[in-house]
Design a protein around this motif. Structure first.
Motif, short mmCIF file in Angstrom:
data_model
loop_
_atom_site.label_atom_id
_atom_site.label_comp_id
_atom_site.label_asym_id
_atom_site.label_seq_id
_atom_site.Cartn_x
_atom_site.Cartn_y
_atom_site.Cartn_z
N VAL A 122 -0.27 11.26 3.47
CA VAL A 122 0.47 10.43 4.13
C VAL A 122 0.04 9.37 3.39
O VAL A 122 -1.01 8.91 3.24
N GLU A 123 1.20 8.27 3.15
CA GLU A 123 1.14 6.89 2.84
C GLU A 123 1.32 6.00 3.89
O GLU A 123 2.38 6.19 4.46
N THR A 124 0.51 5.30 4.28
CA THR A 124 0.47 4.27 5.42
C THR A 124 0.86 2.78 4.88
O THR A 124 -0.26 2.36 4.04
N GLU A 125 1.46 2.04 5.21
CA GLU A 125 1.82 0.73 5.05
C GLU A 125 1.55 -0.09 6.47
O GLU A 125 2.25 0.16 7.42
N THR A 126 0.69 -1.15 6.46
CA THR A 126 0.46 -1.82 7.56
C THR A 126 1.20 -3.09 7.25
O THR A 126 0.98 -3.76 6.02
N ARG A 127 2.03 -3.60 8.27
CA ARG A 127 2.92 -4.69 8.05
C ARG A 127 2.68 -5.95 9.00
O ARG A 127 2.62 -5.47 10.32
N ARG A 128 2.68 -6.90 8.59
CA ARG A 128 2.73 -7.98 9.45
C ARG A 128 4.35 -8.19 10.26
O ARG A 128 5.32 -7.44 9.72
N ASP A 129 4.53 -9.03 11.35
CA ASP A 129 5.65 -9.32 12.04
C ASP A 129 6.77 -9.75 11.09
O ASP A 129 8.06 -9.55 11.59
N ASP A 130 6.42 -10.34 9.93
CA ASP A 130 7.48 -10.83 9.12
C ASP A 130 8.04 -9.84 8.01
O ASP A 130 8.79 -10.09 7.21
N GLY A 131 7.28 -8.51 8.12
CA GLY A 131 7.73 -7.48 7.39
C GLY A 131 6.80 -7.25 5.93
O GLY A 131 6.76 -6.44 5.29
N GLU A 132 6.01 -8.47 5.92
CA GLU A 132 5.23 -8.49 4.55
C GLU A 132 4.01 -7.27 4.65
O GLU A 132 3.51 -7.03 5.65
N VAL A 133 4.10 -6.52 3.74
CA VAL A 133 2.87 -5.41 3.46
C VAL A 133 1.53 -6.08 3.27
O VAL A 133 1.49 -6.90 2.58
N VAL A 134 0.51 -5.67 4.27
CA VAL A 134 -0.74 -6.15 4.24
C VAL A 134 -1.91 -5.27 3.64
O VAL A 134 -2.97 -5.91 3.04
N MET A 135 -1.60 -4.09 3.95
CA MET A 135 -2.52 -2.95 3.57
C MET A 135 -1.80 -1.76 3.14
O MET A 135 -0.65 -1.49 3.96
#
Length: 149
Positions: A122-135
């Motif tokens: 599984v690939e997981t993207e953690t995103r900020r509320d502005d949609g930017e991927v942070v991790m």
């Protein structure tokens, strides 16, 4: 309550969920215990001297918040048997106090390990509320099988 088994984790399955707000207090408390680098624990120095211009969360804190959302929104209903590890973990952008994080997961692959379980990549993207991927991370998670396949 519907349980999620290996057979439910089809390649291409995408889920978006979670909401986790990072506070300055939590950033500092986590870092003081686990990653006490000055740009995680000293707001004044971070603002004056760091390339980020302010206090940022430890990447390990971001990973921990990600895990919390995964448990709350997925693993609490999944027949997970733990993980084999990570193939990749990347901290793409800094996380700051006031950022609200959410997740996007996508099943990349799955493999039957035996009659009782299988491993799902599984690939997981953690995103900020502005949609930017942070991790981002790619994890190998074991799930119990129903035995249908």
């Amino acid at each position: 309550m519907t349980r999620v088994f290996f057979e439910d984790m089809e390649v291409g399955r995408v889920e978006e969920f979670g909401s986790y707000e990072m506070t300055e207090r939590e950033i500092v408390e986590f870092a003081e215990q686990y990653d006490p680098q000055w740009f995680h624990v000293d707001p004044e120095r971070a603002e004056a001297q760091s390339p980020y211009g302010e206090l940022i969360a430890s990447g390990w804190h971001t990973a921990s918040a990600t895990m919390r959302m995964l448990v709350d929104e997925h693993f609490s209903e999944a027949m997970s048997l733990g993980a084999r590890g990570l193939d990749r973990l990347r901290w793409v952008k800094p996380v700051r106090a006031g950022d609200t994080l959410s997740l996007r997961t996508e099943v990349l692959d799955r493999e039957v390990d035996g009659p009782d379980r299988g491993t799902v990549t599984v690939e997981t993207e953690t995103r900020r509320d502005d949609g930017e991927v942070v991790m981002t991370m790619v994890s190998l998670v074991m799930y119990a099988r129903r035995g249908e396949e």
